[in-house]
Enzyme design. Structure first.
Site, mmCIF file in Angstrom:
data_model
loop_
_atom_site.group_PDB
_atom_site.id
_atom_site.type_symbol
_atom_site.label_atom_id
_atom_site.label_comp_id
_atom_site.label_asym_id
_atom_site.label_seq_id
_atom_site.Cartn_x
_atom_site.Cartn_y
_atom_site.Cartn_z
ATOM 1 N N GLU A 172 23.772 -8.663 -26.300
ATOM 2 C CA GLU A 172 24.133 -7.452 -27.062
ATOM 3 C C GLU A 172 23.172 -6.294 -26.812
ATOM 4 O O GLU A 172 22.641 -5.695 -27.763
ATOM 5 C CB GLU A 172 24.227 -7.772 -28.556
ATOM 6 N N GLU A 291 30.718 -14.766 -28.191
ATOM 7 C CA GLU A 291 30.504 -14.853 -29.653
ATOM 8 C C GLU A 291 31.774 -14.408 -30.347
ATOM 9 O O GLU A 291 32.208 -13.259 -30.166
ATOM 10 C CB GLU A 291 29.345 -13.964 -30.112
HETATM 11 O O1 AHR Z 1 25.852 -14.947 -34.131
HETATM 12 C C1 AHR Z 1 25.064 -14.155 -34.957
HETATM 13 C C2 AHR Z 1 24.569 -12.898 -34.273
HETATM 14 O O2 AHR Z 1 25.648 -12.036 -34.065
HETATM 15 C C3 AHR Z 1 23.958 -13.055 -32.917
HETATM 16 O O3 AHR Z 1 22.613 -13.371 -32.967
HETATM 17 C C4 AHR Z 1 24.144 -11.699 -32.310
HETATM 18 O O4 AHR Z 1 24.268 -11.751 -30.916
HETATM 19 C C5 AHR Z 1 25.379 -11.154 -32.995
HETATM 20 O O5 AHR Z 1 25.175 -9.873 -33.484
#
Ligand code: AHR
Length: 502
Positions: A172, A291
């Protein structure tokens, strides 16, 4: 209400990469400590890993697990997690305002993956660190021996390299919250040079470059275009992330969000095509949706810890969403979207796997149990392997707030030509009416229903708990029938259904 589907064995989207059903373990909250690792637990193995958790992970047949973060990785020193445990430093984790004891590092995680029958997908820190640490970490993990870092691995007890193929170039990096956040040009250059160095070590690696953290980022989708412009020829995947929430308590709008997910994937697929054409490249880049999940139930509760009001606790409860029955439907729709986009989405990781926004929960010293969302993930992971079919779908629709017409019927189908198995994954988004579904089955030969499972509940807010772990669970359904090449089934309002034919 009636709905119709046509499935033909030759109308296909793509073979499904099994890694579409991946997951994620971050050093965050209780994912690692009292999640997968709890040496004092009654079920702990010789490595201190909870066997009750390993058994549940195995049940899900998780193909890959992304590690060690997440936001955590952007200030992580991987060297802190190697060598004798008593010498490992305690660090302040700036991403989650906690303390990291480093009692679990790459060796412990790799052993856990072997016990859980899964593969590693590793992330390098391109936030606070860069190319040099990335290449050292890679050498430590993948080089057989005879170099500084590979010899350290051997000295630390692991003779064979782990040969990890899949690597994420940071996490990210578009997010201002990220330690070491960068502009698209800054990150694109760094990712390119890091990828080049990693490929100089092994050209066979699969590399994932960071795309957007969500489709509402101000830099989206220009971020993807700029970053791919820098990296297109060096990487194999661009990552996307998306989390879902229903704070407004509006089920119809909530269950429509997978349409937004579909648009997000389509837009980034378009950006990939644009850069491919711009570079006159013959190579393809795919999406790693590494994610995704529902995440909102715990946000209020976590505010104090994240703001530092509790100091620097070690492994506090964070992001412990208690999933309800409504979330089963959402996760079912999300998985259907990935299956229906399997031509461009090759990897996806349910974030996360244990305790932190997770299908598996644990009590320290106590039980491990399946959250409600365990089940749609379970069915997709077990039976969603094969070829995704391009279904023709005719369904009545409803109007969602900002997403236009949304079909009540959400469906995907996967055909496994080797076994002849054809599996439908179905969600009825309608709040009160059943869907009378007719599915024409063409080119599959004679089929009959071999398994039919439904997840339904009169209370959308009901959750599974340590005390009542089976409030929401699949039950055998009745009434589905194949006759004259047609599957007929009544799908109850707000229900999830998995029907397997063979
Ligand atoms: O999964 C939780 C968090 O969400 C992770 O650490 C991050 O990459 C995202 O913002």
């Amino acid at each position: 209400m009636k709905a119709a589907v046509t499935a033909h064995s030759k109308y296909t989207i793509s073979d499904i990469d099994p890694r579409l059903y991946g997951s994620f373990i971050e050093h965050l909250g209780r994912a690692v400590y009292t999640g997968i690792y709890e040496p004092e637990h009654a079920t702990a193995d010789e490595n201190g890993m909870r066997k009750d958790v390993i058994d549940l992970v195995k049940e899900l047949n998780v193909p890959i697990v992304r590690y060690p973060g997440g936001n955590f990785v952007s200030a992580y020193n991987w060297e802190d997690g190697i060598g004798p445990k008593e010498n490992r430093p305690t660090r302040l984790d700036l991403a989650w305002h906690t303390s990291e004891s480093n009692q679990v590092g790459i060796h412990e995680f790799a052993d856990w993956c072997a016990s859980a029958n899964t593969e590693m997908m590793l992330a390098v820190n391109l936030g606070s660190r860069g190319l040099d640490e990335a290449r050292n970490f890679l050498e430590y993990v993948n080089h057989p021996g005879g170099s500084e870092w590979s010899d350290k691995r051997i000295a630390n007890g692991r003779a064979e390299p782990w040969n990890v193929k899949l690597w994420c170039l940071g996490n990210e990096m578009d997010g201002p919250w990220q330690i070491g956040h960068k502009t698209a040009d800054e990150y694109g250059r760094l990712a390119h040079e890091t990828a080049k160095a990693m490929r100089a070590f092994d050209d066979g690696l699969e590399l994932v470059v960071c795309g957007s953290s969500n489709a509402h980022m101000p830099t989206y989708p220009e971020w993807e275009a700029t970053v791919l412009d820098h990296t297109y020829n060096e990487v194999d995947y661009i990552s996307l992330h998306m989390y879902f929430e229903n704070r407004a308590k509006n089920t119809a709008n909530y269950l429509a969000r997978s349409i937004e997910l579909d648009t997000y994937i389509g837009t980034v697929a378009g950006v990939i095509d644009y850069i491919k054409a711009k570079k006159r490249s013959a190579k393809d880049v795919y999406i790693s949706f590494d994610e995704w999940n529902v995440w909102y139930h715990s946000k209020e509760r976590d505010k104090a810890t994240l703001a530092g009001a509790n100091g620097w606790p070690h492994a506090p409860a964070l992001l412990e969403d208690d999933y309800n029955f409504e979330d089963v439907l959402q996760v079912g729709c999300i998985l259907n979207t990935f299956i229906n986009r399997a031509d461009v989405v090759k990897i996806a990781c349910l974030a996360q796997l244990v305790n932190v926004i997770a299908p598996i929960m644990t009590t320290p010293g106590g039980a491990a149990w399946r959250q409600t969302i365990f089940y749609p993930y379970y069915f997709a992971s077990l039976y969603g392997r094969g070829t995704a079919l391009r279904l023709m779908v005719d369904s009545p629709t409803y109007k969602a707030d900002d997403l236009g017409e949304v079909p009540y019927l959400d469906v995907s189908a996967v055909h496994d030509a080797d076994t002849g198995r054809l599996t439908f994954f179905i969600v009825n988004r309608h709040g009160t009416e059943a869907l009378d579904l007719d599915a024409s089955l063409l080119g599959f030969g004679a089929l009959k229903v071999v398994d039919d499972q439904v997840i339904a509940h009169s209370d959308l807010t009901i959750t599974n708990t340590a005390e009542a772990p089976f409030n929401v669970a699949p039950v055998k359904a009745t009434g589905s029938l194949v006759a004259d090449g047609k599957l007929s089934v009544k799908i109850a309002p707000l229900s999830y259904r998995m029907i397997r034919l063979q």
